[in-house]
Design an enzyme around this catalytic site. Structure first.
Site, PDB file in Angstrom:
ATOM      1  N   SER A   6      14.267   6.716 -13.170  1.00 18.13           N
ATOM      2  CA  SER A   6      13.312   7.117 -14.036  1.00 18.13           C
ATOM      3  C   SER A   6      13.412   8.535 -13.775  1.00 18.13           C
ATOM      4  O   SER A   6      13.372   9.727 -14.111  1.00 18.13           O
ATOM      5  CB  SER A   6      11.732   6.621 -13.691  1.00 18.13           C
ATOM      6  OG  SER A   6      10.464   7.289 -13.976  1.00 18.13           O
ATOM      7  N   SER A   7      13.258   8.960 -12.285  1.00 16.88           N
ATOM      8  CA  SER A   7      13.279  10.343 -11.842  1.00 16.88           C
ATOM      9  C   SER A   7      14.018  10.720 -11.443  1.00 16.88           C
ATOM     10  O   SER A   7      14.071  11.788 -11.458  1.00 16.88           O
ATOM     11  CB  SER A   7      12.599  10.419 -10.125  1.00 16.88           C
ATOM     12  OG  SER A   7      11.590   9.635  -9.733  1.00 16.88           O
TER      13      SER A   7
ATOM     14  N   ARG B  53       0.985   1.535  15.050  1.00 16.99           N
ATOM     15  CA  ARG B  53       0.759   1.090  13.061  1.00 16.99           C
ATOM     16  C   ARG B  53       1.252   0.050  12.706  1.00 16.99           C
ATOM     17  O   ARG B  53       2.229   0.188  13.528  1.00 16.99           O
ATOM     18  CB  ARG B  53       1.073   2.910  12.175  1.00 16.99           C
ATOM     19  CG  ARG B  53       2.588   3.076  12.313  1.00 16.99           C
ATOM     20  CD  ARG B  53       2.727   4.390  11.824  1.00 16.99           C
ATOM     21  NE  ARG B  53       3.647   4.496  10.735  1.00 16.99           N
ATOM     22  CZ  ARG B  53       4.055   4.855   9.971  1.00 16.99           C
ATOM     23  NH1 ARG B  53       4.775   5.647  10.824  1.00 16.99           N
ATOM     24  NH2 ARG B  53       4.193   4.477   8.350  1.00 16.99           N
TER      25      ARG B  53
ATOM     26  N   HIS C   3       0.396  -1.256   0.055  1.00 13.46           N
ATOM     27  CA  HIS C   3      -0.050   0.015  -0.103  1.00 13.46           C
ATOM     28  C   HIS C   3       0.990   1.687  -0.399  1.00 13.46           C
ATOM     29  O   HIS C   3       0.568   2.417  -0.632  1.00 13.46           O
ATOM     30  CB  HIS C   3      -0.474   0.435   1.146  1.00 13.46           C
ATOM     31  CG  HIS C   3      -1.374   1.350   1.463  1.00 13.46           C
ATOM     32  ND1 HIS C   3      -2.804   2.158   0.721  1.00 13.46           N
ATOM     33  CD2 HIS C   3      -0.816   2.507   2.109  1.00 13.46           C
ATOM     34  CE1 HIS C   3      -2.893   2.659   1.339  1.00 13.46           C
ATOM     35  NE2 HIS C   3      -2.942   2.974   2.154  1.00 13.46           N
TER      36      HIS C   3
ATOM     37  N   SER D  16      -2.386  27.278  -6.272  1.00 11.98           N
ATOM     38  CA  SER D  16      -2.345  28.514  -6.789  1.00 11.98           C
ATOM     39  C   SER D  16      -3.064  28.769  -7.872  1.00 11.98           C
ATOM     40  O   SER D  16      -3.738  30.167  -8.346  1.00 11.98           O
ATOM     41  CB  SER D  16      -0.797  28.778  -6.695  1.00 11.98           C
ATOM     42  OG  SER D  16      -0.361  28.904  -5.339  1.00 11.98           O
TER      43      SER D  16
ATOM     44  N   ASP E 272       7.613  21.680 -26.281  1.00 15.44           N
ATOM     45  CA  ASP E 272       7.828  20.564 -26.153  1.00 15.44           C
ATOM     46  C   ASP E 272       8.619  20.615 -24.399  1.00 15.44           C
ATOM     47  O   ASP E 272       9.000  21.384 -24.735  1.00 15.44           O
ATOM     48  CB  ASP E 272       7.523  19.280 -27.581  1.00 15.44           C
ATOM     49  CG  ASP E 272       7.600  17.431 -26.536  1.00 15.44           C
ATOM     50  OD1 ASP E 272       7.783  17.716 -25.253  1.00 15.44           O
ATOM     51  OD2 ASP E 272       7.421  16.951 -27.204  1.00 15.44           O
TER      52      ASP E 272
ATOM     53  N   LYS F  39       2.413  30.331   2.779  1.00 15.16           N
ATOM     54  CA  LYS F  39       1.324  29.578   1.687  1.00 15.16           C
ATOM     55  C   LYS F  39       0.258  29.655   1.996  1.00 15.16           C
ATOM     56  O   LYS F  39      -0.667  29.917   0.841  1.00 15.16           O
ATOM     57  CB  LYS F  39       1.643  28.107   0.920  1.00 15.16           C
ATOM     58  CG  LYS F  39       3.125  28.989   0.875  1.00 15.16           C
ATOM     59  CD  LYS F  39       3.378  27.743  -0.088  1.00 15.16           C
ATOM     60  CE  LYS F  39       2.765  28.002  -1.963  1.00 15.16           C
ATOM     61  NZ  LYS F  39       3.293  28.054  -2.453  1.00 15.16           N
TER      62      LYS F  39
ATOM     63  N   HIS G 129      12.973  12.584   3.840  1.00 15.16           N
ATOM     64  CA  HIS G 129      11.708  13.881   3.408  1.00 15.16           C
ATOM     65  C   HIS G 129      11.001  14.877   2.497  1.00 15.16           C
ATOM     66  O   HIS G 129      10.096  15.224   2.099  1.00 15.16           O
ATOM     67  CB  HIS G 129      11.650  14.085   5.106  1.00 15.16           C
ATOM     68  CG  HIS G 129      11.220  15.328   5.417  1.00 15.16           C
ATOM     69  ND1 HIS G 129       9.894  14.903   6.137  1.00 15.16           N
ATOM     70  CD2 HIS G 129      10.784  16.612   5.112  1.00 15.16           C
ATOM     71  CE1 HIS G 129       9.105  15.605   7.168  1.00 15.16           C
ATOM     72  NE2 HIS G 129       9.575  16.499   5.789  1.00 15.16           N
TER      73      HIS G 129
ATOM     74  N   GLU H 118      11.148  13.739  -0.292  1.00 11.30           N
ATOM     75  CA  GLU H 118       9.874  13.501  -1.163  1.00 11.30           C
ATOM     76  C   GLU H 118       8.681  13.731  -0.943  1.00 11.30           C
ATOM     77  O   GLU H 118       8.039  14.013  -1.803  1.00 11.30           O
ATOM     78  CB  GLU H 118       9.966  12.030  -0.709  1.00 11.30           C
ATOM     79  CG  GLU H 118       9.136  11.070  -1.411  1.00 11.30           C
ATOM     80  CD  GLU H 118       8.854  11.309  -2.867  1.00 11.30           C
ATOM     81  OE1 GLU H 118       9.331  11.535  -3.560  1.00 11.30           O
ATOM     82  OE2 GLU H 118       8.459  10.854  -3.077  1.00 11.30           O
TER      83      GLU H 118
ATOM     84  N   TRP I 256       6.984   0.635   3.927  1.00  8.67           N
ATOM     85  CA  TRP I 256       7.776   0.864   2.983  1.00  8.67           C
ATOM     86  C   TRP I 256       9.071   1.923   3.512  1.00  8.67           C
ATOM     87  O   TRP I 256       9.613   1.792   2.021  1.00  8.67           O
ATOM     88  CB  TRP I 256       6.679   2.271   2.352  1.00  8.67           C
ATOM     89  CG  TRP I 256       6.389   3.829   3.352  1.00  8.67           C
ATOM     90  CD1 TRP I 256       5.535   3.692   3.938  1.00  8.67           C
ATOM     91  CD2 TRP I 256       7.173   5.067   2.841  1.00  8.67           C
ATOM     92  NE1 TRP I 256       6.496   5.021   4.419  1.00  8.67           N
ATOM     93  CE2 TRP I 256       6.786   5.757   3.783  1.00  8.67           C
ATOM     94  CE3 TRP I 256       7.718   5.125   1.397  1.00  8.67           C
ATOM     95  CZ2 TRP I 256       7.550   6.736   3.589  1.00  8.67           C
ATOM     96  CZ3 TRP I 256       8.297   5.992   0.965  1.00  8.67           C
ATOM     97  CH2 TRP I 256       8.614   6.999   1.951  1.00  8.67           C
TER      98      TRP I 256
ATOM     99  N   TYR J 145       7.930  16.407  -0.082  1.00  6.26           N
ATOM    100  CA  TYR J 145       7.480  18.106  -0.013  1.00  6.26           C
ATOM    101  C   TYR J 145       7.906  17.574  -1.913  1.00  6.26           C
ATOM    102  O   TYR J 145       7.417  18.612  -2.162  1.00  6.26           O
ATOM    103  CB  TYR J 145       8.663  18.270  -0.191  1.00  6.26           C
ATOM    104  CG  TYR J 145       8.772  19.178   0.914  1.00  6.26           C
ATOM    105  CD1 TYR J 145       7.324  19.793   1.459  1.00  6.26           C
ATOM    106  CD2 TYR J 145       9.099  18.890   2.605  1.00  6.26           C
ATOM    107  CE1 TYR J 145       7.684  19.808   3.452  1.00  6.26           C
ATOM    108  CE2 TYR J 145       9.674  19.259   4.031  1.00  6.26           C
ATOM    109  CZ  TYR J 145       8.524  19.672   4.420  1.00  6.26           C
ATOM    110  OH  TYR J 145       8.461  20.079   5.978  1.00  6.26           O
TER     111      TYR J 145
ATOM    112  N   HIS K  10      14.121  14.074  12.642  1.00  6.98           N
ATOM    113  CA  HIS K  10      13.031  14.559  13.567  1.00  6.98           C
ATOM    114  C   HIS K  10      11.888  12.834  13.073  1.00  6.98           C
ATOM    115  O   HIS K  10      10.951  12.623  13.740  1.00  6.98           O
ATOM    116  CB  HIS K  10      11.209  15.461  12.391  1.00  6.98           C
ATOM    117  CG  HIS K  10      10.737  15.641  11.908  1.00  6.98           C
ATOM    118  ND1 HIS K  10      10.986  16.425  10.751  1.00  6.98           N
ATOM    119  CD2 HIS K  10      10.255  14.401  10.672  1.00  6.98           C
ATOM    120  CE1 HIS K  10      10.227  16.201   9.220  1.00  6.98           C
ATOM    121  NE2 HIS K  10      10.352  15.344   9.521  1.00  6.98           N
ATOM    122  N   HIS K  11      12.453  12.030  11.690  1.00  6.78           N
ATOM    123  CA  HIS K  11      11.962  10.514  11.816  1.00  6.78           C
ATOM    124  C   HIS K  11      12.788   9.922  12.535  1.00  6.78           C
ATOM    125  O   HIS K  11      12.090   8.945  12.602  1.00  6.78           O
ATOM    126  CB  HIS K  11      11.749  10.373   9.802  1.00  6.78           C
ATOM    127  CG  HIS K  11      11.591  11.345   9.177  1.00  6.78           C
ATOM    128  ND1 HIS K  11       9.926  10.450   8.811  1.00  6.78           N
ATOM    129  CD2 HIS K  11      11.348  12.035   8.410  1.00  6.78           C
ATOM    130  CE1 HIS K  11       9.321  11.863   7.814  1.00  6.78           C
ATOM    131  NE2 HIS K  11      10.326  12.119   7.904  1.00  6.78           N
TER     132      HIS K  11
ATOM    133  N   THR L 259       5.196  27.289   5.072  1.00  5.93           N
ATOM    134  CA  THR L 259       4.007  26.842   5.279  1.00  5.93           C
ATOM    135  C   THR L 259       2.747  27.982   5.681  1.00  5.93           C
ATOM    136  O   THR L 259       1.951  27.588   4.533  1.00  5.93           O
ATOM    137  CB  THR L 259       4.024  25.246   5.320  1.00  5.93           C
ATOM    138  OG1 THR L 259       4.940  25.057   5.949  1.00  5.93           O
ATOM    139  CG2 THR L 259       3.029  24.756   5.051  1.00  5.93           C
TER     140      THR L 259
END
Lengths: 775, 231
Positions: free
Chosen positions: A376-377, A657, A283, A475, A312, A538, A460, A462, A347, A464, A509-510, A535
């Protein structure tokens, strides 16, 4: 001539490959994903079963007497045992039974806590112990009804004090009547889903076929298919990305539904622990890497060139390559599931678990698939950065790029800088799992925290990377819907850049509870708190954009307003974690799950839904059905909050979890309060509602795409350049020989380029020098 | 009993207070603006206040004072919240020299506790200690077993008001004991020692379930134990 050369080259390459295959050291991945002691047996000596060793189990009667007691003789022959006259040990065994009880008759044998029997004496220097035998005796009491299964493993030991050079084998025995195997809930459910889907597909196809049999000719189908398979057009690749992303969004949702069924009540056994672990892993991986990332790439592909006035992307072939790596990666990631050995690592795939023998063998392919996604990225990142730097329309400076393009630029930069760390980590894990390197092997001096650092250094940013494009969509949508320029364009860009920079120094922080250095924990606590500032800018700018405007309520407006509510909630709940003393309680509980689903679903998915409704007319040339869209929003928004809001409460009550089940307080001990079971049931029911509500979107996209109203080129009255071209846009998107020029509503003096602009220009090849036309 | 310790609840209440304020501001703002500034019938395109024309960068719409306000005010709030979250760190991370040490070893998939007698000479046998006494001869730590949903699990009993230091490691992969009632957890890492300090109060007398909160493989969810605080 050319074809002969080509053939020669191909033959040479294949030849080289063959030679390499012959000389390459043969590598073997861990063959045993443990799914129970009866499968893998004892601490078996050796990599795989050896036919040289012959285990024997004697003493079982032909007719089983209920409750009777039998003396079982265990022995083995063959293998290296006894060849060495000075052997420290001769052999060992492990006997498992499905029913009845085993008891030892002498001190050569011990009974394990799970009821199985094994030999005594683990020390190689013990003589006369259980491991110095090749025969043992145990007593077995038959069950009162039914038969039993036995699984016996024996080790033939050469006695050199290590397990090297030893062999083992397995013996399966059955006695008495065997119970009829019970149907597995999951298998029944999967079969039902498959049957329903195939019946629906079959009947729908039949209806269409009856209406127009000629339409089903291969000649009509093939040009359409080959066009998509081989296209390098940014719009077609974008569509492929979107279809890929939406498909896997559905797949990830089905995984979630399956394990929500398991969690609906405490002590449920709908899924085994093994299955549960695979499903929540898949998942997470599916939703992040196969749903969110491709959908964002889809939007970027579709919108960025249109929005910055480019015909293009800069590197269209690389763009197609970046996409086609995705389906291949998906195949690798899912392969394990079909063999019952899917990745069960979460994950995050924490080492040392991910390289341990207890992790499923599917984790190897899961890692390999993610390496393809890293490739790919990276390819896509190069492509987009080049496009932004070189292909903006004449007159469009950095500070005149639409905000969606800005958000994509920052997201691409972040991804490009962070993903190598993840790639390195994955390659190390792959090598550890396949050819036996020891990057994460703690016993060999590996750092148990290395993977966590590499992963979260990527992980982390990722977050964002996927949320910033959603910011960009909001926006655009809010500004267009309010008929008002976005409030504080410059501070919006600076806030994006601020998040982009801060995003790299908060990842600790993780790991507040990981045993990482307290100094690093303290520093990341400060920086994480700071992310709230950009944040917040925004969010307040979005709110102020509506001031003095004339807000038009369309489906995309509703999703954008919904986004403001849920994303603010997700942002606020994120502020609870940087306080380390609170995080020690909340870490790895459902509070975390609630928080990141408020950001991922309430932020990213809602933002992207808004974007789908907003740009669908541009992409297909047809308007979406607003009524169906509103129903989608209302059902989706309500059921979504019902799913994830109660999780906050469960987290505070301490529900961890990634757990197959949960424990309710009893007289003996305190655990979750009884109400937790009701909340979980509510969440499961709401999860099904949320899933169903998303089918409304699929229906709307298909039906509106086929027969919606024709869309004008600027249906919502937006200002950016994608609204200049027709709907759907032509190919190439903007005429390369007549590119649009950015105009300005206010008098605009083009100043000297700033520091950033000068830096980019310095890196660029000057315009005049390419193309050999001068002189 | 309630999950989470005193420090957690103190901070949690403070955070809830400020979260509520922020959320009220955002919601009132959102509802007010989205209703007051809606197009006349809410549906038609409405007049473009800033005259959007495709391909034309629109009029600027900003206000430096407002933007600075919502940069500086949240920043001050953040600084305040960081300041109050800072205090408890000292308590959590500083070692108490008088703390009684308890060994926690995690394995796939069970917990091993060790009461570790203070004075090795007091130890009844070499190796793991199932009971430890203080200077007055009172039991401060005791290990036995308990039945949790049909499975035998370890039971760790500790004395209230006794300062404890958990010295933790793992034999295989990463695990993390979650002391539910005290609201603390810390990973156990193979080849590495991690520590947790806690002094259970008299209010925390009772048993609570200890769960594993770092994913560790197949039987992660049933890797439990019970921790009892006695007066």
């Amino acid at each position: 001539m050319l074809s002969i050369h080509k053939n020669r080259r191909i033959i040479t390459i294949f030849g080289l490959l063959l030679v390499a295959l012959i000389f390459a050291p043969s590598a073997q991945s861990y063959p045993y994903g443990v799914s129970g002691v009866q499968d893998a047996g004892c601490t078996c000596h050796g990599q795989s079963l050896s036919p040289d060793v012959v285990p024997e189990l004697e003493g079982l009667p032909i007719e089983l007497e209920p409750g009777g007691t039998y003396l079982l003789n265990i022995s083995f022959t063959g293998g290296p045992s006894g060849e060495n006259p000075e052997a420290l040990a001769l052999g060992g065994f492990h006997l498992w039974t499905s029913a009845g009880t085993l008891a030892n008759v002498d001190e050569m044998v011990k009974i394990n806590p799970d009821g199985s029997a094994t030999h005594n004496g683990i020390d190689a220097t013990d003589t006369g112990q259980g491991n110095d035998q090749t025969e043992w005796q145990v007593e077995w009491t038959a069950p009162m009804d039914g038969g039993a299964k036995f699984i016996l493993h024996t080790n033939s030991v050469n006695g050199d004090g290590t397990s090297g050079g030893d062999y083992y084998n397995r013996l399966n025995l059955e006695i008495g009547p065997q119970p009829v195997e019970q149907a597995r809930g999951l298998v029944v459910l999967a079969s039902a889903i498959f049957l329903m889907a195939s019946i629906t597909f079959g009947t729908t196809t039949w209806v269409f076929y009856r209406r127009d049999p000629g339409a089903f000719a291969w000649e009509r189908f093939w040009p359409f298919l080959s066009d998509y398979l081989t296209s390098t057009d940014h719009k077609k690749v974008g569509t492929l990305y979107m279809v890929n992303g939406l498909f896997f969004l559905g797949v990830g949702g089905i995984f979630a539904l399956i394990f929500r069924l398991q969690l609906a009540s405490p002590g449920n056994d709908f899924l085994t622990q093994d299955e549960y672990n695979q499903f929540f892993t898949m998942h997470g991986t599916t939703m992040i890497f196969l749903a969110a990332m491709p959908m964002i790439a889809g939007f970027a592909n579709w919108i960025v060139p249109l929005q910055i006035g480019a015909p293009d992307l800069a590197l269209p072939r690389m763009n197609a390559l970046a996409f086609w790596l995705n389906p291949a990666a998906a195949l690798l990631i899912f392969t394990g599931i079909f063999s019952g050995q899917g990745a069960d690592t979460g994950w995050t795939g924490y080492a040392p678990y991910v390289v341990s023998n207890t992790a499923h063998s599917g984790a190897t392919l899961w890692v390999a698939g993610q390496i393809l996604l890293v490739a790919s990225s990276t390819v896509a990142g190069i492509n987009f950065m080049t496009t932004f730097c070189t292909m903006r329309a004449p007159g469009m400076g950095w500070m005149q790029m639409p905000l969606f393009s800005w958000s994509m630029l920052i997201a691409t930069l972040m991804l490009f800088i962070s993903i190598p760390a993840f790639g390195i980590g994955l390659i190390q894990v792959l090598l550890d799992r396949t050819i036996g390197t020891v990057f994460y092997e703690v016993a060999a001096g590996g750092d148990p925290l290395l993977w966590s650092h590499l992963f979260w250094y990527f992980g982390h940013p990722e977050v964002y990377v996927v949320v910033l494009p959603a910011f960009g969509v909001i926006s655009e949508v809010l500004s267009t819907s309010a008929r008002r320029t976005i409030f504080g364009y410059k501070s919006m860009v600076f806030a994006l850049a601020g998040i982009g920079i801060l995003g790299f120094i908060v990842y600790g922080h993780h790991m507040f509870t990981s045993g990482m250095s307290p100094v690093l924990r303290f520093v990341t606590m400060l920086t994480t708190m700071l992310v709230a500032v950009p944040t917040g800018i925004k969010v307040f700018n979005w709110l102020q954009t509506m001031h003095g405007g004339s807000l038009v309520y369309r489906t995309h407006t509703l999703w954008a307003l919904g986004f403001l509510v849920t994303f603010t909630l997700g942002g606020i709940s994120g502020m609870y974690f940087p306080a380390v003393a609170m995080d020690l309680h909340l870490h790895e509980t459902y509070f975390v799950v609630a928080h990141f689903h408020y950001v991922f679903v309430g932020g990213i998915i809602f933002g992207l839904y808004s974007g789908i409704y907003y740009w669908f007319p541009k992409a297909t040339g047809r308007m979406m059905n607003e009524k169906v869209g509103v129903i989608h929003f209302i059902t989706g928004f309500i059921s979504y909050n019902l799913v994830f809001w109660p999780m906050h409460r469960l987290g505070i009550q301490g529900m961890p979890r990634r757990q197959h089940t949960y424990f309710i307080t009893t007289d003996e001990y305190f655990a979750l309060p009884a109400e937790a079971a009701d909340w979980n049931m509510l969440i499961t029911i709401a999860a099904f509602m949320f899933f169903a509500s998303n089918l409304i979107l699929v229906y709307n996209m298909v039906s509106s795409g086929l027969r919606g109203q024709k869309a004008p080129s600027d249906p919502w009255g937006g200002w950016s350049m994608e609204w200049m071209v027709s709907s759907p846009p032509p190919t190439p998107s903007h005429n390369p020989s007549d590119l649009p020029v950015q105009q300005f509503a206010e008098i605009h003096d083009e100043g000297e380029p700033g520091l950033f602009g000068r830096m980019i220009e310095w890196m660029m090849i000057p315009e005049e020098s390419h193309g050999g036309e001068e002189e | 009993m309630e999950a989470g310790g005193d420090v957690f609840h103190m901070l949690f209440d403070e955070w809830n207070f400020w979260s509520a304020i922020v959320m009220i501001i955002v919601s009132v703002w959102l509802f007010h603006h989205s209703l007051k500034y809606r197009a006349k019938d809410g549906k038609s395109m409405g007049e473009s206040c800033d005259e959007f024309i495709p391909g034309v960068f629109p009029k600027e719409n900003d206000n430096l004072k407002m933007e600075l306000t919502w940069t500086i005010v949240p920043f001050i709030l953040i600084v305040y919240l960081t300041y109050i979250a800072w205090g408890p760190l000292d308590e959590m991370w500083s070692a108490d020299p008088d703390a009684h040490e308890i060994g926690v070893t995690a394995n796939q998939w069970f917990w091993d506790f060790d009461c570790m007698a203070d004075d090795p000479e007091d130890a009844e046998t070499i190796g793991q200690q199932n009971v430890a006494y203080n200077d007055d001869g009172e039991v401060i730590c005791e290990i036995s077993t308990i039945d949790v949903e049909g499975e035998t699990k370890p039971l760790l009993r500790v004395k209230a008001e006794q300062s404890l230091a958990f010295i933790m490691t793992s034999n295989d992969v990463t695990h993390a004991p979650f002391f539910l009632d005290w609201g603390i957890k810390e990973d156990t890492q193979p080849g590495m020692e991690t520590r947790l300090y806690y002094t259970p109060s008299v209010d925390e007398v009772g048993s609570s379930l200890l769960m594993c909160t770092e994913y560790c493989g197949k039987q992660h969810s049933t890797m439990t134990a019970v921790v009892e605080v006695f007066a």
